[in-house]
Write an enzyme that holds these catalytic residues in place. Structure first.
Site, mmCIF file in Angstrom:
data_model
loop_
_atom_site.group_PDB
_atom_site.id
_atom_site.type_symbol
_atom_site.label_atom_id
_atom_site.label_comp_id
_atom_site.label_asym_id
_atom_site.label_seq_id
_atom_site.Cartn_x
_atom_site.Cartn_y
_atom_site.Cartn_z
ATOM 1 N N ALA A 166 -33.583 12.626 -12.688
ATOM 2 C CA ALA A 166 -33.765 10.995 -12.660
ATOM 3 C C ALA A 166 -33.927 10.285 -14.064
ATOM 4 O O ALA A 166 -33.745 9.107 -13.979
ATOM 5 C CB ALA A 166 -34.958 10.972 -11.849
ATOM 6 N N ARG A 212 -33.900 18.442 -4.093
ATOM 7 C CA ARG A 212 -32.791 18.802 -4.895
ATOM 8 C C ARG A 212 -32.733 20.404 -5.380
ATOM 9 O O ARG A 212 -33.862 20.972 -5.140
ATOM 10 C CB ARG A 212 -32.921 18.003 -6.217
ATOM 11 C CG ARG A 212 -32.836 16.610 -6.046
ATOM 12 C CD ARG A 212 -33.113 15.670 -7.143
ATOM 13 N NE ARG A 212 -34.385 15.958 -7.474
ATOM 14 C CZ ARG A 212 -34.992 15.651 -8.502
ATOM 15 N NH1 ARG A 212 -34.295 15.377 -9.847
ATOM 16 N NH2 ARG A 212 -36.168 15.735 -8.887
ATOM 17 N N PHE A 224 -55.434 19.344 -8.524
ATOM 18 C CA PHE A 224 -55.518 20.306 -9.137
ATOM 19 C C PHE A 224 -56.837 21.117 -9.445
ATOM 20 O O PHE A 224 -58.023 20.644 -9.332
ATOM 21 C CB PHE A 224 -54.998 20.021 -10.579
ATOM 22 C CG PHE A 224 -53.598 19.956 -10.609
ATOM 23 C CD1 PHE A 224 -52.837 20.754 -11.269
ATOM 24 C CD2 PHE A 224 -52.954 18.929 -9.986
ATOM 25 C CE1 PHE A 224 -51.252 20.526 -11.551
ATOM 26 C CE2 PHE A 224 -51.452 18.542 -9.948
ATOM 27 C CZ PHE A 224 -50.912 19.677 -10.982
ATOM 28 N N LYS A 228 -44.716 16.658 -7.411
ATOM 29 C CA LYS A 228 -44.070 16.176 -6.449
ATOM 30 C C LYS A 228 -43.396 16.901 -5.448
ATOM 31 O O LYS A 228 -43.618 16.411 -4.137
ATOM 32 C CB LYS A 228 -43.178 14.857 -7.154
ATOM 33 C CG LYS A 228 -42.440 14.002 -6.175
ATOM 34 C CD LYS A 228 -41.957 12.922 -6.812
ATOM 35 C CE LYS A 228 -41.197 13.118 -8.214
ATOM 36 N NZ LYS A 228 -40.278 14.032 -8.327
ATOM 37 N N THR A 253 -44.076 19.823 -4.588
ATOM 38 C CA THR A 253 -45.039 20.523 -3.993
ATOM 39 C C THR A 253 -45.596 19.735 -2.910
ATOM 40 O O THR A 253 -45.864 20.078 -1.774
ATOM 41 C CB THR A 253 -46.289 20.934 -4.932
ATOM 42 O OG1 THR A 253 -45.874 21.793 -5.929
ATOM 43 C CG2 THR A 253 -47.351 21.623 -4.085
ATOM 44 N N TRP A 265 -51.162 22.623 -2.378
ATOM 45 C CA TRP A 265 -50.972 23.843 -3.284
ATOM 46 C C TRP A 265 -51.612 24.952 -3.017
ATOM 47 O O TRP A 265 -51.192 26.197 -2.973
ATOM 48 C CB TRP A 265 -51.118 23.303 -4.866
ATOM 49 C CG TRP A 265 -50.828 24.448 -5.752
ATOM 50 C CD1 TRP A 265 -49.677 24.609 -6.597
ATOM 51 C CD2 TRP A 265 -51.766 25.394 -6.265
ATOM 52 N NE1 TRP A 265 -49.676 25.624 -7.414
ATOM 53 C CE2 TRP A 265 -50.923 26.300 -7.466
ATOM 54 C CE3 TRP A 265 -53.067 25.982 -5.897
ATOM 55 C CZ2 TRP A 265 -51.581 27.390 -8.033
ATOM 56 C CZ3 TRP A 265 -53.600 27.093 -6.841
ATOM 57 C CH2 TRP A 265 -52.768 27.733 -7.486
ATOM 58 N N PHE A 293 -39.166 12.218 -10.908
ATOM 59 C CA PHE A 293 -39.859 11.879 -11.990
ATOM 60 C C PHE A 293 -40.661 10.633 -11.200
ATOM 61 O O PHE A 293 -40.927 10.531 -9.942
ATOM 62 C CB PHE A 293 -39.171 11.262 -13.116
ATOM 63 C CG PHE A 293 -38.862 12.574 -13.916
ATOM 64 C CD1 PHE A 293 -39.747 13.458 -14.039
ATOM 65 C CD2 PHE A 293 -37.467 12.744 -14.407
ATOM 66 C CE1 PHE A 293 -39.330 14.603 -15.039
ATOM 67 C CE2 PHE A 293 -36.837 13.772 -15.160
ATOM 68 C CZ PHE A 293 -37.912 14.894 -15.349
ATOM 69 N N LYS A 337 -40.639 22.999 -17.895
ATOM 70 C CA LYS A 337 -41.054 21.913 -17.022
ATOM 71 C C LYS A 337 -41.282 23.159 -15.508
ATOM 72 O O LYS A 337 -42.125 22.765 -14.600
ATOM 73 C CB LYS A 337 -40.064 20.989 -16.446
ATOM 74 C CG LYS A 337 -40.627 20.152 -15.198
ATOM 75 C CD LYS A 337 -39.937 19.214 -15.118
ATOM 76 C CE LYS A 337 -40.298 18.011 -13.834
ATOM 77 N NZ LYS A 337 -40.292 18.866 -12.777
#
Length: 560
Positions: free
Chosen positions: A277, A98, A385, A75, A77, A413, A305, A109
């Site tokens: 979150a 953030r 991806f 997210k 990214t 990405w 999230f 993560k």
């Protein structure tokens, strides 16, 4: 032959980072309006923020997502890539993110600076200690804990009941051993023995306050409103009554200033605040978002999230304080997450499975339903991806087309801003239609039960709420003090729409179980703890820290 890809930190280490004074100058900021932290990071002064007060606001884009897999879905990214793409399109854009927590950075993560060629830099600094904001918040939080214990040791003028202290200590790490502790052991000179515990720093009420305060005056007021516990008559005691709001504000005076950095493509980025979150409200600071809106024609921000957590809290908790609703929402979806919601195990996500993808599509549809209930236009960003197959991409695009869902395949990405140009076009198109008609989910005057019911039924898709005996008693107590008129901040697993992380997809006929409420009056909301959610996470069997090192020149290795 499989294509070789550089790691995030390898890409970041090769970046040509402009002096932050140049990035600021492009925004019309002078060197006198910056407090430099080296050549590539700076805080904006209060004078700089105040000078923007009467400037017109730009358009606001909120980036959210479907329920993620444990590895995250990119997210941040997409947020960075979209910001770069808008800049490439000639739009004056500022990103607002953030700050990463060391807990997930050292855990499983990862950080929160984006990835690949859609990153904010200096990535290494931001993912570690950055400008010290989290340390300031941790220190202020634990200073308050020390002052509470000292107050009891030195005569306990306010008659604090050590059995009913709700304020916890914090540390910015995943440290399960600290969830429950006992302090004050060792005899009379060591303090008053009592049970205590640690939360992770990002769950601290002070973190939420930093992110919701509008200026230093508001910060001090909010700190004074913090409820630390109760006296022997079961009456609440606040920081204001203790008399320490001024000292805490002093510790936080620099942490309230937003941080200016840049992307790999030199788009300005304001990175400030970092509540989770799933256990907090999951949005960057009001000051960061407002500043981005004043400095740019487009401000691109994100909420943590899935849309059931971060976006709901952004729209129900942050927007009323911010005074500005999103003009468009970007909903990030990945094929691997949809396959997981369709029943595929995490270890099998790299294998093609169109059928599971189609089954998991229902999760995306529920989040779209939630966004439209708030009256906001949206675009789905399919974050590609390298493991996604052509058949899977075609299947997802066909599902979106069939259901008249505006979407864009994004490859930020791998390609940076160039991989998000179509997404940028579609976002601008939605904004120019001027269809946003923001409607908050509930009114503060509604009861706690009514607010919970609306969140559960309208956003999660459940059938209702089950309250523990403790939660029922707390509601009666909160009504007595007028605390039932605050927004609700749900603490819930991020992996499911329900409070059971194993219940994936789009579950139905489920109930959300509320075990306890925590009043966070300084932040301006009441936290509802659901299921077995923890406010202090634990580390995995093989933490990311195993891969980290530093070379002889002080450069980080293995940081993603």
């Amino acid at each position: 032959m499989t294509k070789a890809y550089k790691s995030d930190i390898e890409i970041a280490s090769l970046a040509e980072i402009s002096p932050i004074t140049e990035i600021a100058a492009d925004l019309g900021l002078t060197s006198d309006e910056l407090e430099l932290y080296g050549k590539t990071k700076a805080k904006l002064t209060y004078e700089a923020i105040h000078s923007l007060k009467n400037r017109e606001q730009g358009k606001l884009v909120l980036v959210t997502a479907i329920n993620p897999t444990p590895a995250g879905e990119g997210k941040s990214t997409v947020t960075v890539g979209l910001g770069d793409a808008l800049s490439k399109k000639g739009k004056k854009t500022v990103i607002a993110l953030r700050e990463p927590s060391l807990g997930p950075t050292m855990g499983i993560k990862g950080g929160a600076t984006g990835g690949g060629y859609a990153q904010v830099v200096p990535m290494e600094d931001i993912n570690l200690h950055f400008t010290g904001d989290f340390h300031a918040i941790t220190t202020a939080n634990n200073t308050l804990s020390a002052l509470i214990d000292n107050h009891m040791q030195q005569g306990n003028e306010l008659k604090i009941d050590q059995r009913r202290i709700v304020w916890k200590r914090v540390v910015d790490l995943n440290d399960r051993a600290l969830r429950k502790v006992v302090v004050g052991l060792g005899g009379p000179v060591q303090g008053i023995p009592r049970e205590d515990g640690f939360d992770i720093t990002v769950a601290s009420e002070i973190m939420a306050i930093i992110c919701l305060a509008t200026d230093l005056k508001d910060l001090k007021h909010r700190l004074s409103e913090i409820v630390i516990g109760y006296n022997y008559n079961k009456e609440p005691i606040t920081v204001g009554e203790l008399g320490y709001a001024g000292a805490l504000t002093l510790l936080l005076k620099d942490g309230l200033k937003p941080n200016l950095v840049q992307t790999l493509e030199h788009t300005p980025a304001i990175v400030h605040g970092g509540p989770f979150a799933n256990i907090a409200h999951g949005c960057n600071s009001i000051i960061a978002t407002r500043t981005a809106l004043k400095l740019g024609d487009y401000a691109v921000t994100e909420a943590g999230f899935g849309a059931d957590l971060g976006a709901e809290k952004f729209l129900d908790i942050k927007v009323p304080v911010l005074g500005k609703a999103p003009d468009c929402v970007v909903l990030v979806a990945t094929i691997r997450a949809l396959k997981m919601h369709g029943g595929v195990a995490k270890t099998e996500l790299a294998k093609e499975n169109v059928s599971a993808l189609q089954d998991g599509f229902a999760n995306l549809q529920k989040h779209i339903d939630s966004i439209t209930q708030f009256g906001l236009p949206y675009v789905v960003a399919i974050n590609k991806f390298v493991t996604d197959t052509d058949h899977e991409v075609e299947a997802l695009e066909a599902l979106c087309t069939k259901n008249q869902i505006p979407f864009s395949l994004t490859e930020v990405w791998e390609k940076g801003g160039d991989g998000g140009l179509e997404l940028a076009d579609k976002v601008v198109q939605e904004i120019e239609k001027d269809k946003a008609n923001y409607k908050r989910l509930y009114d503060n005057a509604e009861s706690i039960e009514e607010k919970l019911e609306k969140i559960v039924t309208k956003v999660y898709g459940g059938i209702g709420v089950e309250l523990s005996n403790k939660a029922q008693k707390q509601i009666a107590e909160f009504k007595k003090y007028g605390w039932d008129r605050y927004p609700i901040c749900m603490a819930k697993t991020q992996y499911s729409l329900s409070d059971n992380q194993a219940l994936l997809g789009r579950p139905t006929n489920f109930t959300i179980h509320i075990r306890e409420f925590i009043p966070k009056l300084g932040a301006g909301f009441v936290v509802a703890l659901t299921g077995d959610v923890m406010t202090m996470p634990g580390l995995p069997k093989k933490p990311a820290a195993l891969n980290m090192d530093v070379d002889e020149r002080g450069h980080a290795k293995g940081l993603f």
